[in-house]
Design an enzyme around this catalytic site. Sequence first.
Site, mmCIF file in Angstrom:
data_model
loop_
_atom_site.group_PDB
_atom_site.id
_atom_site.type_symbol
_atom_site.label_atom_id
_atom_site.label_comp_id
_atom_site.label_asym_id
_atom_site.label_seq_id
_atom_site.Cartn_x
_atom_site.Cartn_y
_atom_site.Cartn_z
ATOM 1 N N VAL A 158 0.982 -1.187 -0.156
ATOM 2 C CA VAL A 158 0.143 0.101 0.097
ATOM 3 C C VAL A 158 0.704 1.379 -0.138
ATOM 4 O O VAL A 158 0.572 2.341 -0.862
ATOM 5 C CB VAL A 158 -1.002 -0.177 0.994
ATOM 6 C CG1 VAL A 158 -1.988 1.289 1.338
ATOM 7 C CG2 VAL A 158 -1.940 -1.244 1.128
ATOM 8 N N CYS A 159 1.944 1.174 0.792
ATOM 9 C CA CYS A 159 2.821 2.424 0.745
ATOM 10 C C CYS A 159 3.689 2.651 -0.568
ATOM 11 O O CYS A 159 3.662 3.730 -0.940
ATOM 12 C CB CYS A 159 3.971 2.214 2.073
ATOM 13 S SG CYS A 159 3.437 2.113 3.385
ATOM 14 N N ASP A 160 3.901 1.555 -1.133
ATOM 15 C CA ASP A 160 4.474 1.675 -2.430
ATOM 16 C C ASP A 160 3.721 2.306 -3.392
ATOM 17 O O ASP A 160 4.078 3.220 -4.130
ATOM 18 C CB ASP A 160 5.065 0.218 -2.843
ATOM 19 C CG ASP A 160 5.663 0.147 -4.168
ATOM 20 O OD1 ASP A 160 6.849 -0.249 -4.360
ATOM 21 O OD2 ASP A 160 4.814 0.344 -5.170
#
Length: 166
Positions: A59-61
């Site tokens: 998700v952060c990527d």
Amino acid sequence: MMSVTFKEKPVTLLGNQLKAGDQAPDFKVLANDMSEVTLADSKGSVRLIAAVPSVDTGVCDAEVRRFNEEASKLGNVKVLTISVDLPFAQKRWCAAAGIENVQTLSDHRDLSFGKAYGVAIEELRLLARSVFVIDSSDKITYVEYVDEVTSHPNYEAAIEAAKAAK
């Protein structure tokens, strides 16, 4: 105090929750070259600051890539992503991902940003997913504390807030 979960388990956030209209607190984080970066370093610019747990997660990527894509269209808006990843890891990840429009910053040293913005997760020593838009006079104009850390933020609302900020 809002409740935030990580993988559906409640977590404790350190620091005070902020809201639109608040003066943006200062912080001290590290750039990828280990130099110190503060809020004052970008004074006079609109800032979109995204706090994420780790750039090495899916998700952060996706979030950093999305804000990187949008940043090129935002003109005078500085887009910062802050996590507790080590500066070396952030630098490696940015190079591999082709991130050029977002500055990644590390809060690993003392959680200065996390505590000042109320996003440091006590149990995990990670930052809760959140987005802040700060105008050129250091007033917060937009805040989103994502209630489930593993969920995406509201990209459209954050981008619109950054476009509207002066």
